[in-house]
Design a protein around this motif. Structure first.
Motif, mmCIF file in Angstrom:
data_model
loop_
_atom_site.group_PDB
_atom_site.id
_atom_site.type_symbol
_atom_site.label_atom_id
_atom_site.label_comp_id
_atom_site.label_asym_id
_atom_site.label_seq_id
_atom_site.Cartn_x
_atom_site.Cartn_y
_atom_site.Cartn_z
ATOM 1 N N ASP A 12 0.833 -1.199 0.000
ATOM 2 C CA ASP A 12 0.000 0.000 0.000
ATOM 3 C C ASP A 12 0.867 1.248 0.000
ATOM 4 O OD1 ASP A 12 -2.328 -1.402 -0.040
ATOM 5 O OD2 ASP A 12 -2.722 -1.253 2.107
ATOM 6 N N CYS A 13 0.564 2.149 -0.934
ATOM 7 C CA CYS A 13 1.361 3.372 -1.086
ATOM 8 C C CYS A 13 0.493 4.420 -1.776
ATOM 9 C CB CYS A 13 2.631 3.086 -1.899
ATOM 10 S SG CYS A 13 3.791 4.468 -1.959
ATOM 11 N N LYS A 14 -0.578 4.810 -1.127
ATOM 12 C CA LYS A 14 -1.560 5.675 -1.767
ATOM 13 C C LYS A 14 -0.966 7.044 -2.127
ATOM 14 C CE LYS A 14 -5.238 2.992 -1.624
ATOM 15 N NZ LYS A 14 -4.574 1.765 -1.165
ATOM 16 N N ILE A 15 -1.331 7.521 -3.316
ATOM 17 C CA ILE A 15 -0.988 8.880 -3.736
ATOM 18 C C ILE A 15 -2.287 9.657 -3.930
ATOM 19 C CG2 ILE A 15 1.206 8.245 -4.763
ATOM 20 C CD1 ILE A 15 -1.660 9.155 -7.066
ATOM 21 N N ILE A 16 -2.177 10.984 -3.945
ATOM 22 C CA ILE A 16 -3.336 11.851 -4.145
ATOM 23 C C ILE A 16 -3.266 12.441 -5.543
ATOM 24 C CG2 ILE A 16 -4.478 13.988 -3.408
ATOM 25 C CD1 ILE A 16 -3.383 13.439 -0.595
ATOM 26 N N TYR A 17 -4.359 12.294 -6.285
ATOM 27 C CA TYR A 17 -4.455 12.944 -7.594
ATOM 28 C C TYR A 17 -5.639 13.894 -7.541
ATOM 29 C CZ TYR A 17 -3.982 13.487 -12.654
ATOM 30 O OH TYR A 17 -3.773 13.995 -13.911
ATOM 31 N N LYS A 18 -5.366 15.180 -7.821
ATOM 32 C CA LYS A 18 -6.361 16.227 -7.591
ATOM 33 C C LYS A 18 -7.126 16.605 -8.857
ATOM 34 C CE LYS A 18 -3.558 18.518 -4.026
ATOM 35 N NZ LYS A 18 -2.923 19.803 -3.655
ATOM 36 N N GLU A 19 -8.307 17.161 -8.628
ATOM 37 C CA GLU A 19 -9.051 17.926 -9.622
ATOM 38 C C GLU A 19 -9.385 17.166 -10.901
ATOM 39 O OE1 GLU A 19 -6.930 21.520 -10.245
ATOM 40 O OE2 GLU A 19 -7.017 22.112 -8.148
ATOM 41 N N VAL A 20 -9.683 15.913 -10.772
ATOM 42 C CA VAL A 20 -10.177 15.142 -11.917
ATOM 43 C C VAL A 20 -11.441 14.409 -11.477
ATOM 44 C CG1 VAL A 20 -7.957 14.855 -13.044
ATOM 45 C CG2 VAL A 20 -8.693 13.173 -11.353
ATOM 46 N N SER A 21 -12.258 14.041 -12.443
ATOM 47 C CA SER A 21 -13.502 13.359 -12.112
ATOM 48 C C SER A 21 -13.237 11.912 -11.706
ATOM 49 C CB SER A 21 -14.446 13.389 -13.318
ATOM 50 O OG SER A 21 -13.933 12.585 -14.367
ATOM 51 N N ASP A 42 7.799 7.194 -7.956
ATOM 52 C CA ASP A 42 9.193 6.743 -7.831
ATOM 53 C C ASP A 42 9.788 7.062 -6.464
ATOM 54 O OD1 ASP A 42 9.728 9.460 -7.869
ATOM 55 O OD2 ASP A 42 11.182 9.375 -9.506
ATOM 56 N N GLY A 43 8.944 7.518 -5.523
ATOM 57 C CA GLY A 43 9.426 7.819 -4.184
ATOM 58 C C GLY A 43 9.188 6.671 -3.221
ATOM 59 N N SER A 44 9.350 6.952 -1.953
ATOM 60 C CA SER A 44 9.195 5.927 -0.916
ATOM 61 C C SER A 44 7.765 5.904 -0.398
ATOM 62 C CB SER A 44 10.166 6.197 0.234
ATOM 63 O OG SER A 44 9.869 7.448 0.837
ATOM 64 N N CYS A 45 7.492 4.952 0.475
ATOM 65 C CA CYS A 45 6.155 4.787 1.060
ATOM 66 C C CYS A 45 6.288 4.633 2.568
ATOM 67 C CB CYS A 45 5.453 3.553 0.488
ATOM 68 S SG CYS A 45 5.423 3.483 -1.319
ATOM 69 N N ALA A 71 2.247 7.401 0.168
ATOM 70 C CA ALA A 71 3.481 7.951 -0.385
ATOM 71 C C ALA A 71 4.143 8.830 0.668
ATOM 72 C CB ALA A 71 3.182 8.751 -1.642
ATOM 73 N N ASN A 72 5.482 8.874 0.634
ATOM 74 C CA ASN A 72 6.197 9.596 1.678
ATOM 75 C C ASN A 72 7.413 10.305 1.087
ATOM 76 O OD1 ASN A 72 6.727 10.166 4.601
ATOM 77 N ND2 ASN A 72 8.609 9.035 4.137
ATOM 78 N N GLY A 73 7.634 11.544 1.550
ATOM 79 C CA GLY A 73 8.818 12.276 1.135
ATOM 80 C C GLY A 73 8.705 12.834 -0.280
ATOM 81 N N LEU A 74 9.870 13.124 -0.860
ATOM 82 C CA LEU A 74 9.962 13.758 -2.177
ATOM 83 C C LEU A 74 10.019 12.704 -3.273
ATOM 84 C CD1 LEU A 74 10.325 16.574 -3.555
ATOM 85 C CD2 LEU A 74 12.794 16.214 -3.347
ATOM 86 N N GLU A 125 6.455 15.994 -6.184
ATOM 87 C CA GLU A 125 5.623 16.273 -5.017
ATOM 88 C C GLU A 125 6.339 15.868 -3.735
ATOM 89 O OE1 GLU A 125 1.241 15.388 -7.016
ATOM 90 O OE2 GLU A 125 2.273 13.751 -5.953
ATOM 91 N N SER A 126 5.898 16.450 -2.639
ATOM 92 C CA SER A 126 6.350 16.056 -1.305
ATOM 93 C C SER A 126 5.154 15.577 -0.501
ATOM 94 C CB SER A 126 7.003 17.240 -0.578
ATOM 95 O OG SER A 126 8.175 17.650 -1.214
ATOM 96 N N TYR A 127 5.303 14.405 0.119
ATOM 97 C CA TYR A 127 4.259 13.870 0.998
ATOM 98 C C TYR A 127 4.754 13.886 2.438
ATOM 99 C CZ TYR A 127 1.202 12.157 -2.718
ATOM 100 O OH TYR A 127 0.340 12.074 -3.779
ATOM 101 N N GLU A 128 3.881 14.376 3.308
ATOM 102 C CA GLU A 128 4.173 14.358 4.737
ATOM 103 C C GLU A 128 2.864 14.188 5.494
ATOM 104 O OE1 GLU A 128 6.503 16.981 8.167
ATOM 105 O OE2 GLU A 128 6.229 17.797 6.140
ATOM 106 N N ASN A 129 2.799 13.124 6.293
ATOM 107 C CA ASN A 129 1.585 12.839 7.083
ATOM 108 C C ASN A 129 0.333 12.815 6.206
ATOM 109 O OD1 ASN A 129 3.120 12.803 9.495
ATOM 110 N ND2 ASN A 129 2.935 15.034 9.666
ATOM 111 N N GLU A 130 0.440 12.156 5.072
ATOM 112 C CA GLU A 130 -0.669 11.952 4.134
ATOM 113 C C GLU A 130 -1.167 13.252 3.490
ATOM 114 O OE1 GLU A 130 -3.729 9.574 5.888
ATOM 115 O OE2 GLU A 130 -2.316 8.079 6.685
ATOM 116 N N ASN A 131 -0.340 14.293 3.546
ATOM 117 C CA ASN A 131 -0.633 15.550 2.847
ATOM 118 C C ASN A 131 0.398 15.749 1.747
ATOM 119 O OD1 ASN A 131 -2.887 16.506 4.465
ATOM 120 N ND2 ASN A 131 -1.389 16.814 6.103
ATOM 121 N N VAL A 132 -0.041 16.329 0.638
ATOM 122 C CA VAL A 132 0.845 16.468 -0.511
ATOM 123 C C VAL A 132 1.038 17.943 -0.866
ATOM 124 C CG1 VAL A 132 -1.060 16.252 -2.172
ATOM 125 C CG2 VAL A 132 1.289 15.724 -2.889
ATOM 126 N N SER A 133 2.268 18.281 -1.242
ATOM 127 C CA SER A 133 2.598 19.602 -1.770
ATOM 128 C C SER A 133 3.214 19.416 -3.144
ATOM 129 C CB SER A 133 3.594 20.332 -0.860
ATOM 130 O OG SER A 133 3.047 20.550 0.422
#
Length: 326
Positions: free
Chosen positions: A67-76, A88-91, A96-99, A118-126
């Motif tokens: 399990d390594c969920k990522i967030i994909y925004k603004e699509v149906s 291609d990052g870590s989990c 997903a975690n880190g850069l 993207e950067s993931y931290e505590n299940e939030n993405v930037s």
């Protein structure tokens, strides 16, 4: 006799001055009333506006078994069924975690649709960077409000700095053309926009600065100011792309335009540091993957490493419209 002549002249001058002043006041009222009316329309639109929340979908990257969920925004939701995600990052803890870099591909053809650093931290993405290969668009992303967009064509590179004020339904832009040595600044309302073009570095045309209000059809609509490189300037009034009359603007409208230019200047200058920070994240990512021994199993190495050739330069932003506002 001289005293009488002087008195007659003085009375005549005062009378003419009053007419001139009255003419200016009438023009001033006409111009500002024109602006007030469309700003009132904008106010009404803003009162009805309700910001949509970003739609976020959780996806499991196809190249990760755990399990390594990522967030994909603004699509149906329907769109999600037609794409695959690769990370291609870590989990960590099923997320997903880190850069890292997210790749979105068409499920059927395998064609790359988007990629994001993207950067993931505590299940939030930037998000820091995005690439749209189908339209040759590169995005440097400071946050959801600020970005720098690079548009590539056969003979030009357009660099657009963009600020979105969601709460007030305003969009500010600075668009730089490499080929034409020109910059267009804009402040866009939902019902009209102000455009301020800087041709001071373009030696092929006589215009130096042009201020143009436009309607949502992109047609000139309002009181324009055109400043030439020879120091002369003139103004006219357009309605829906049709020139109505030539005019001589007074100081009140010049001040009004200056306030618009100052507002755009503040917004653009405020993007420099956040965008530089976004670029630092891109460079950190490149340091990690731009090595001979780093490869992925879901795309060709040359395509994966193409980002290693990306270089983004930050120039000092100089915005001086005094030639327009004299």
């Amino acid at each position: 006799m001289k005293k009488i002549s002087y008195l007659v002249f003085a009375l005549f001058f005062v009378a003419c001055s009053n007419k001139i002043t009255q003419a200016k006041l009438n023009l001033n009222n006409e111009i500002l009333q024109f602006e007030r009316e469309r700003l009132q329309v904008y106010k009404h639109i803003k009162e009805q506006y309700k910001k949509d929340e970003n739609i976020k979908h959780l996806m499991q990257p196809k190249n990760h078994k755990q399990d390594c969920k990522i967030i994909y925004k603004e699509v149906s939701k329907d769109y999600i069924s037609y794409i695959d995600a690769y990370w291609d990052g870590s989990c960590k803890n099923g997320f997903a975690n880190g850069l890292g870099r997210l790749f979105i591909k068409d499920k059927q053809s395998g064609i790359l649709i988007r990629e994001f650093i993207e950067s993931y931290e505590n299940e939030n993405v930037s998000e820091h960077y995005a690439y749209d290969p189908l339209n040759e668009l590169f995005y440097l992303i400071a946050n959801e409000n600020m970005s720098k967009i690079f548009r590539l064509s056969d003979d030009d590179i357009i660099v657009e700095t963009k600020i979105v004020d969601f709460d007030n339904m305003l969009v500010y832009r600075m668009e730089e053309s490499t080929l034409f040595s020109s910059i267009v600044y804009s402040k866009q309302y939902p019902n009209f926009a102000y455009l301020l073009s800087d041709y001071s570095q373009n030696n092929l045309i006589e215009e130096k600065y042009i201020f143009v209000p436009v309607n949502m059809a992109g047609r000139s609509d309002g009181y324009n100011i055109i400043s030439l490189k020879n120091g002369k300037s003139f103004s006219n009034f357009y309605q829906n792309g049709t020139k109505i009359k030539d005019i001589k603007l007074d100081d009140a409208y010049i001040d009004y335009v200056k306030n618009i230019a100052d507002d755009i200047t503040r917004q653009i200058l405020a993007t420099k540091k956040p965008l530089e920070n976004a670029n630092k994240q891109v460079e950190l990512y490149k340091e990690r993957i731009c090595k001979d021994d780093i490869r992925v199993n879901f795309m060709k190495n040359d395509d994966y490493k193409a980002i290693c050739d990306l270089e983004i330069e930050f120039k000092d932003i100089k915005m001086d419209f005094e030639g327009l506002l004299k």
